[in-house]
Design a protein around this motif. Structure first.
Motif, mmCIF file in Angstrom:
data_model
loop_
_atom_site.group_PDB
_atom_site.id
_atom_site.type_symbol
_atom_site.label_atom_id
_atom_site.label_comp_id
_atom_site.label_asym_id
_atom_site.label_seq_id
_atom_site.Cartn_x
_atom_site.Cartn_y
_atom_site.Cartn_z
ATOM 1 N N GLU A 188 0.860 -1.173 0.000
ATOM 2 C CA GLU A 188 0.000 0.000 0.000
ATOM 3 C C GLU A 188 0.902 1.231 0.000
ATOM 4 N N ASN A 189 0.859 1.979 -1.073
ATOM 5 C CA ASN A 189 1.715 3.148 -1.178
ATOM 6 C C ASN A 189 1.081 4.344 -0.469
ATOM 7 N N ARG A 190 1.895 5.022 0.307
ATOM 8 C CA ARG A 190 1.413 6.194 1.039
ATOM 9 C C ARG A 190 2.570 7.183 1.169
ATOM 10 N N ASP A 191 2.261 8.443 1.056
ATOM 11 C CA ASP A 191 3.256 9.486 1.280
ATOM 12 C C ASP A 191 3.321 9.740 2.785
ATOM 13 N N TRP A 192 4.234 9.043 3.447
ATOM 14 C CA TRP A 192 4.307 9.132 4.899
ATOM 15 C C TRP A 192 4.768 10.501 5.368
ATOM 16 N N ASN A 194 4.064 13.380 4.025
ATOM 17 C CA ASN A 194 2.884 14.250 3.993
ATOM 18 C C ASN A 194 1.908 13.865 5.108
ATOM 19 N N HIS A 195 1.741 12.556 5.308
ATOM 20 C CA HIS A 195 0.815 12.057 6.324
ATOM 21 C C HIS A 195 1.218 12.506 7.730
ATOM 22 N N GLU A 267 1.728 -2.125 4.541
ATOM 23 C CA GLU A 267 1.944 -0.702 4.756
ATOM 24 C C GLU A 267 3.413 -0.345 4.974
ATOM 25 N N ALA A 270 6.501 1.220 1.880
ATOM 26 C CA ALA A 270 6.605 2.649 1.575
ATOM 27 C C ALA A 270 7.331 3.392 2.693
ATOM 28 N N GLN A 274 10.911 5.399 2.413
ATOM 29 C CA GLN A 274 10.954 6.846 2.631
ATOM 30 C C GLN A 274 11.813 7.235 3.828
#
Length: 372
Positions: A188-192, A194-195, A267, A270, A274
């Protein structure tokens, strides 16, 4: 060969849904054409079998009911004689020679003329008077059978090998733990950044694991407190020290300490990618698969000198080993790696090195050569 991998403690785990060492080795052996069963403690208290079938072939998981020996808090498997006799294995792997269950299983193997070997991760005796007494009894009455009748002791690390050599084992071999890279393909790709509101030019320092005393999460909180405001510490996991970390977050005026809780395996890729550096300030680490996982995603590691990291980290490019918990020394090491995710060349070297060293098929091939 028909091989049984026996997980001798009483902890419950689903090998199919986790980056399990037993399942990783089983898959590697299966790819080489061997038939493999994983035998472990039942999570329900009842006997059960299930077959995990994929492109590499079928692996059977057998869950056995067990009883706990109160004084030792260790399992005893009443059905082990029947299971090992019925299935006629060519080889039985027994995890951890110090477990009482390991001795009982070795006795069954010896009586049935089954070849067995030890797979060892523990590299020191547990502390306390109870365990000192048990170790004395084990060494006098139980270890001789394990030591003389096994085909060898296959150790996850050099320190585990040294430990067994000090106990009189003559045939010890270091066979490292691998990674099941397929577990991270579903992601699951997520911009950590930014999060978590971490800037692109800030440094992301990651920890993944239980928030427990031996892993020293409070030390990571201390690092955050003394670090620059653009150095962000992200902790993944839960555990008995969670409330201490939550208190540290409230007191942290720099807002650079983040607790994200437990994450699913899909999860994590990503976040590993990063991160600029991974930290593991553990007092005791049998292997530390998170170290191998970090390198597999190109992230360097700073760790204490525990058994797994000492073997895994081979160069400054891969990481740093620090003997004790000193905030200034650890922050200096963290500064050294900087925003390492920007250096694609070094990331690529770490990834390729990990893919070569932690391939379960290569490890299984060496393993078979030693047990055959």
């Amino acid at each position: 060969m028909k091989i049984a991998i026996f997980r001798t403690d009483s902890s419950s785990q689903d090998p199919a849904s986790y980056n399990s060492q037993e399942m990783g080795l089983a898959k590697g052996l299966r790819k080489l054409g061997h038939v493999v069963d994983i035998i472990m403690a039942s999570s329900t208290g009842h006997y059960s079998e299930k077959v995990i079938d994929d492109t590499d072939g079928a692996i059977r998981i057998i869950e056995l009911p067990f009883r706990i020996i109160p004084l030792l808090n260790e399992p005893f498997y009443p059905k082990v004689y029947k299971i090992l006799s019925k299935n006629k294995y060519d080889y039985v792997q027994i995890n951890e020679e110090g477990n009482f269950a390991s001795y009982l299983i070795a006795r069954v193997c010896n009586k049935n003329d089954l070849k067995f070997g030890i797979y060892q991760g523990m590299y020191r005796t547990l502390s306390g008077r109870k365990w000192a007494l048990y170790e004395a009894i084990h060494h006098r009455f139980f270890r001789p059978l394990l030591r003389t009748r096994s085909v060898g002791a296959f150790c996850k690390t050099s320190l585990a090998g040294d430990y067994l050599s000090s106990k009189g084992y003559k045939k010890t071999h270091v066979v490292p733990v691998g990674l099941d890279f397929s577990k991270f393909r579903i992601r699951e790709n997520r911009d950590w950044r930014n999060h978590l509101n971490i800037g692109a030019d800030a440094q992301l320092i990651l920890y993944v694991g239980s928030l427990e005393k031996r892993r020293n999460p409070q030390f990571i909180a201390d690092l955050a407190c003394n670090a620059r405001a653009d150095q962000h510490f992200v902790l993944v996991g839960r555990g008995p020290c969670q409330s201490d970390v939550e208190t540290a977050i409230i007191k942290n005026s720099k807002n650079n300490l983040h607790l994200v809780g437990q994450l699913s395996q899909k999860e994590l890729p990503a976040l590993y990618e990063q991160a600029d550096v991974f930290v593991l300030p553990s007092d005791y680490e049998i292997y530390g698969m998170v170290v191998a996982e970090s390198l597999a995603f190109g992230t360097p590691v700073i760790s204490t000198r525990t058994a797994g990291p000492v073997d895994i980290i081979e160069s400054e490019e891969q990481g740093s080993l620090i003997s004790y918990l000193d905030v200034d020394i650890w922050l200096k090491a963290i500064d050294f790696y900087g925003i390492s995710s920007k250096n694609k060349s070094e990331m690529g070297l770490r990834i390729r090195n990990a893919e070569s060293r932690f391939d379960w098929v290569s490890i299984a091939r060496k393993y078979v050569e030693l047990v055959s």
